[in-house]
Write a protein that holds these residues in place. Sequence first.
Motif, PDB file in Angstrom:
ATOM      1  N   ASN A  12       0.843  -1.212   0.000  1.00 63.33           N
ATOM      2  CA  ASN A  12       0.000   0.000   0.000  1.00 63.33           C
ATOM      3  C   ASN A  12       0.872   1.253   0.000  1.00 63.33           C
ATOM      4  OD1 ASN A  12      -2.716  -1.224   0.286  1.00 63.33           O
ATOM      5  ND2 ASN A  12      -1.827  -2.010   2.177  1.00 63.33           N
ATOM      6  N   PHE A  54     -16.471  -4.611  -1.799  1.00 63.22           N
ATOM      7  CA  PHE A  54     -16.337  -4.714  -0.345  1.00 63.22           C
ATOM      8  C   PHE A  54     -17.260  -5.800   0.199  1.00 63.22           C
ATOM      9  CE2 PHE A  54     -14.728  -0.228   1.105  1.00 63.22           C
ATOM     10  CZ  PHE A  54     -13.475  -0.555   0.640  1.00 63.22           C
ATOM     11  N   SER A  55     -16.977  -6.199   1.421  1.00 59.89           N
ATOM     12  CA  SER A  55     -17.791  -7.197   2.127  1.00 59.89           C
ATOM     13  C   SER A  55     -17.831  -6.813   3.602  1.00 59.89           C
ATOM     14  CB  SER A  55     -17.149  -8.571   1.973  1.00 59.89           C
ATOM     15  OG  SER A  55     -15.793  -8.498   2.391  1.00 59.89           O
ATOM     16  N   GLY A  85     -18.310  -7.858  -2.713  1.00 60.47           N
ATOM     17  CA  GLY A  85     -17.434  -9.010  -2.531  1.00 60.47           C
ATOM     18  C   GLY A  85     -18.103 -10.160  -1.810  1.00 60.47           C
ATOM     19  N   MET A  86     -17.347 -10.784  -0.907  1.00 60.16           N
ATOM     20  CA  MET A  86     -17.785 -12.019  -0.245  1.00 60.16           C
ATOM     21  C   MET A  86     -19.059 -11.811   0.579  1.00 60.16           C
ATOM     22  SD  MET A  86     -15.623 -14.172   2.519  1.00 60.16           S
ATOM     23  CE  MET A  86     -15.985 -15.872   2.863  1.00 60.16           C
ATOM     24  N   ILE A 105     -18.441 -10.190  -6.921  1.00 59.73           N
ATOM     25  CA  ILE A 105     -17.163 -10.908  -6.924  1.00 59.73           C
ATOM     26  C   ILE A 105     -17.261 -12.056  -5.905  1.00 59.73           C
ATOM     27  CG2 ILE A 105     -14.670 -10.740  -6.515  1.00 59.73           C
ATOM     28  CD1 ILE A 105     -15.524  -9.147  -8.982  1.00 59.73           C
ATOM     29  N   LYS A 107     -15.842 -15.501  -4.035  1.00 63.90           N
ATOM     30  CA  LYS A 107     -14.526 -15.980  -3.573  1.00 63.90           C
ATOM     31  C   LYS A 107     -14.154 -17.281  -4.316  1.00 63.90           C
ATOM     32  CE  LYS A 107     -12.713 -13.452  -0.201  1.00 63.90           C
ATOM     33  NZ  LYS A 107     -12.805 -12.285  -1.076  1.00 63.90           N
ATOM     34  N   ASP A 133     -12.241 -13.129  -7.093  1.00 63.38           N
ATOM     35  CA  ASP A 133     -10.971 -12.503  -6.676  1.00 63.38           C
ATOM     36  C   ASP A 133      -9.930 -13.608  -6.482  1.00 63.38           C
ATOM     37  OD1 ASP A 133     -12.656 -13.146  -4.477  1.00 63.38           O
ATOM     38  OD2 ASP A 133     -11.526 -11.854  -3.116  1.00 63.38           O
ATOM     39  N   HIS A 197      -5.248  -6.038  -3.993  1.00 60.35           N
ATOM     40  CA  HIS A 197      -6.230  -6.292  -2.918  1.00 60.35           C
ATOM     41  C   HIS A 197      -5.727  -5.676  -1.610  1.00 60.35           C
ATOM     42  CE1 HIS A 197      -9.603  -9.345  -2.006  1.00 60.35           C
ATOM     43  NE2 HIS A 197      -9.489  -8.613  -0.927  1.00 60.35           N
ATOM     44  N   HIS A 198      -5.489  -4.400  -1.635  1.00 57.07           N
ATOM     45  CA  HIS A 198      -4.900  -3.609  -0.547  1.00 57.07           C
ATOM     46  C   HIS A 198      -3.714  -4.293   0.140  1.00 57.07           C
ATOM     47  CE1 HIS A 198      -7.118  -5.658   2.707  1.00 57.07           C
ATOM     48  NE2 HIS A 198      -8.280  -5.317   2.178  1.00 57.07           N
ATOM     49  N   ASP A 228      -7.489  -0.862  -9.351  1.00 55.41           N
ATOM     50  CA  ASP A 228      -7.783  -0.365  -8.005  1.00 55.41           C
ATOM     51  C   ASP A 228      -6.533  -0.403  -7.142  1.00 55.41           C
ATOM     52  OD1 ASP A 228      -7.548  -2.897  -6.775  1.00 55.41           O
ATOM     53  OD2 ASP A 228      -9.628  -2.963  -6.096  1.00 55.41           O
ATOM     54  N   CYS A 229      -6.689   0.000  -5.905  1.00 52.24           N
ATOM     55  CA  CYS A 229      -5.655   0.105  -4.861  1.00 52.24           C
ATOM     56  C   CYS A 229      -5.143   1.537  -4.740  1.00 52.24           C
ATOM     57  CB  CYS A 229      -4.483  -0.850  -5.064  1.00 52.24           C
ATOM     58  SG  CYS A 229      -4.992  -2.559  -4.824  1.00 52.24           S
ATOM     59  N   GLY A 230      -5.489   2.134  -3.634  1.00 54.28           N
ATOM     60  CA  GLY A 230      -4.981   3.470  -3.311  1.00 54.28           C
ATOM     61  C   GLY A 230      -5.654   4.604  -4.072  1.00 54.28           C
ATOM     62  N   ILE A 231      -6.784   4.323  -4.733  1.00 53.36           N
ATOM     63  CA  ILE A 231      -7.410   5.363  -5.556  1.00 53.36           C
ATOM     64  C   ILE A 231      -8.446   6.124  -4.729  1.00 53.36           C
ATOM     65  CG2 ILE A 231      -8.931   5.737  -7.554  1.00 53.36           C
ATOM     66  CD1 ILE A 231      -7.278   3.468  -8.894  1.00 53.36           C
ATOM     67  N   GLY A 251     -11.434   2.697  -3.138  1.00 55.55           N
ATOM     68  CA  GLY A 251     -11.354   1.621  -2.142  1.00 55.55           C
ATOM     69  C   GLY A 251     -11.647   2.159  -0.761  1.00 55.55           C
ATOM     70  N   ARG A 252     -10.698   1.942   0.151  1.00 52.73           N
ATOM     71  CA  ARG A 252     -10.921   2.381   1.534  1.00 52.73           C
ATOM     72  C   ARG A 252     -11.051   3.897   1.630  1.00 52.73           C
ATOM     73  NH1 ARG A 252      -5.893  -0.626   3.854  1.00 52.73           N
ATOM     74  NH2 ARG A 252      -5.262  -0.127   1.724  1.00 52.73           N
TER      75      ARG A 252
HETATM   76  C1  LIG Z   1     -13.616  -4.014   4.349  1.00 56.21           C
HETATM   77  C2  LIG Z   1     -13.102  -4.567   3.052  1.00 56.21           C
HETATM   78  C3  LIG Z   1     -13.681  -5.707   2.517  1.00 56.21           C
HETATM   79  C4  LIG Z   1     -13.238  -6.218   1.300  1.00 56.21           C
HETATM   80  N1  LIG Z   1     -13.830  -7.336   0.801  1.00 56.21           N
HETATM   81  C5  LIG Z   1     -13.464  -7.793  -0.412  1.00 56.21           C
HETATM   82  C6  LIG Z   1     -14.103  -8.933  -0.976  1.00 56.21           C
HETATM   83  O1  LIG Z   1     -14.946  -9.584  -0.356  1.00 56.21           O
HETATM   84  N2  LIG Z   1     -13.741  -9.311  -2.241  1.00 56.21           N
HETATM   85  C7  LIG Z   1     -12.791  -8.630  -2.943  1.00 56.21           C
HETATM   86  O2  LIG Z   1     -12.505  -9.014  -4.076  1.00 56.21           O
HETATM   87  N3  LIG Z   1     -12.148  -7.575  -2.415  1.00 56.21           N
HETATM   88  C8  LIG Z   1     -12.460  -7.144  -1.185  1.00 56.21           C
HETATM   89  N4  LIG Z   1     -11.815  -6.057  -0.650  1.00 56.21           N
HETATM   90  C9  LIG Z   1     -10.723  -5.404  -1.428  1.00 56.21           C
HETATM   91  C10 LIG Z   1     -11.244  -4.242  -2.256  1.00 56.21           C
HETATM   92  O3  LIG Z   1     -12.184  -4.674  -3.196  1.00 56.21           O
HETATM   93  C11 LIG Z   1     -10.122  -3.516  -2.995  1.00 56.21           C
HETATM   94  O4  LIG Z   1      -9.442  -4.378  -3.862  1.00 56.21           O
HETATM   95  C12 LIG Z   1      -9.096  -2.853  -2.078  1.00 56.21           C
HETATM   96  O5  LIG Z   1      -9.702  -2.305  -0.934  1.00 56.21           O
HETATM   97  C13 LIG Z   1      -8.342  -1.775  -2.847  1.00 56.21           C
HETATM   98  O6  LIG Z   1      -7.359  -1.186  -2.078  1.00 56.21           O
HETATM   99  P1  LIG Z   1      -7.551   0.257  -1.343  1.00 56.21           P
HETATM  100  O7  LIG Z   1      -8.576   0.092  -0.272  1.00 56.21           O
HETATM  101  O8  LIG Z   1      -6.204   0.560  -0.804  1.00 56.21           O
HETATM  102  O9  LIG Z   1      -7.989   1.226  -2.396  1.00 56.21           O
HETATM  103  C14 LIG Z   1     -12.200  -5.568   0.592  1.00 56.21           C
HETATM  104  C15 LIG Z   1     -11.601  -4.436   1.153  1.00 56.21           C
HETATM  105  C16 LIG Z   1     -12.026  -3.935   2.373  1.00 56.21           C
HETATM  106  C17 LIG Z   1     -11.355  -2.719   2.941  1.00 56.21           C
END
Ligand SMILES: Cc1cc2nc3c(=O)[nH]c(=O)nc-3n(C[C@H](O)[C@H](O)[C@H](O)COP(=O)(O)O)c2cc1C
Length: 308
Positions: A12, A54-55, A85-86, A105, A107, A133, A197-198, A228-231, A251-252
Motif C-alpha cells: 500500500n 467490499f464485504s 465481494g464475499m 465478486i 470468492k 478474486d 487487494h490492498h 484499483d488500490c490506493g485510488i 477503495g478504503r
Molecule cells: C472491508 C473490506 C472488505 C473487502 N472485501 C473484499 C471482498 O470480499 N472481495 C474482494 O474481491 N475484495 C475485497 N476487498 C478489497 C477491495 O475490493 C479492494 O481491492 C481494495 O480495498 C483496494 O485497495 P484500497 O482500499 O487501498 O484502495 C475488501 C476491502 C475492504 C477494505
Amino acid sequence: MGTENTRISDANIITERYMDSILIEERLIDSKVADTSIGFLGDDFDMPVMTPAFSHLNKYNGRKLNGLEEYSIAAKDCNILNFCGMMENDQFKRIADTGAKTVRIVKPYADSGKVKDQMQFAKSVGAFGIGMDIDHIFGENGLDVVVGEKMAEQTFDMIRGYVELTDLPFVIKGVLSVSDAVKSAKAGAKAIIVSHHHGRLPYAIPPMMILPKIREALKGYDVKIIVDCGIGSGADVFKGLALGADACAVGRSMLPSLEKDGIDGVKNFLLSVGNELRYIMSFTGFSRVSDIDDSVLHFTGLSASGNF
Ligand SMILES: Cc1cc2nc3c(=O)[nH]c(=O)nc-3n(C[C@H](O)[C@H](O)[C@H](O)COP(=O)(O)O)c2cc1C
C-alpha cells in the motif's frame, strides 16, 4: 528486542509512493470542458469511477441499511458501476434490490458448488456481472480460509468453466501480471481488475506500474481493464486511465464518508472524484475519457516522502 526493520514491504505504501511520483503537465490552449461519461460492457455510465468489491460492512451510526447497501444506492444515484465481494445470497439480494448495476465478486471457494450457486443466484436477481478474486486463493498457511470458508487453487480450466457457465460478463479481480491478464482473456473474462487487494502480497508491484504492460498484452482481446488500490481522487483516476485502464475503482478512501454520512457521504465523495477528473481532463486537453493517454504524464521517480 529485535532490530527495527526499516524496509518497507507494505504494497500500500509502495503503491502510494509510486502514484504520487507521477506528475501531470497542462495543455490548456484549444481545450474544452471535458465529458467523463463512458460506455462499459454494453451500458452507459456517468464516469469511469467504480465502487470497490467490499464485504462485511456494518450498519453505521444506528442507520437502517448496512454500509454495503448504502454505497450501492450511492453508486446507483451517481450512475456508476457497483461492485460487492464475499457474502451470502440473502445479502446479495438486498444489494440487487437497491437497483444498482452490480458485479458480484465471488470468492475462490474450495466448494465449487458454492461458487456456482452464488453465480446462479446473482444472475437470477439481476446482477450486471459476476467475477472472482483470485488473489484470495493462498493464505499464510497454504490455502486461504476466509471467515471459516476454505479456498482452493484455481486452474485455467476451472476459471474457464466458471466463465462458460454464465452469459453475464465475468470479471477476474486480482490480476497483477501479464501472465494472469492473458490467461484471464483466454479464459473468456470480459474484464479484469488490476489489483493487489490492498497489499496482500508484500512488495506487490503497484497496479499502475504494471498497467501499461497489461494494456499492451491485451491488445486484440475484448477485455476491459479496471485498476484499483490506493485510488481516492480524480487525479488518481486520471493517472489510471492515462496508463491504460478503462475505469478505476475507489477503495478504503470511500470509508470515512460512508461511515459518517452514509448514502449522501458516498455520493458527495464519488462526485468530488468525478469533478476532479473532469477538471484534470479539461486542464490536459482530453475532452473524452477514451482520448486520455500517457503523453501528459511525467515519471519523476520521486515522491513526497523521498526517493522512491
Ligand atoms: C472491508 C473490506 C472488505 C473487502 N472485501 C473484499 C471482498 O470480499 N472481495 C474482494 O474481491 N475484495 C475485497 N476487498 C478489497 C477491495 O475490493 C479492494 O481491492 C481494495 O480495498 C483496494 O485497495 P484500497 O482500499 O487501498 O484502495 C475488501 C476491502 C475492504 C477494505
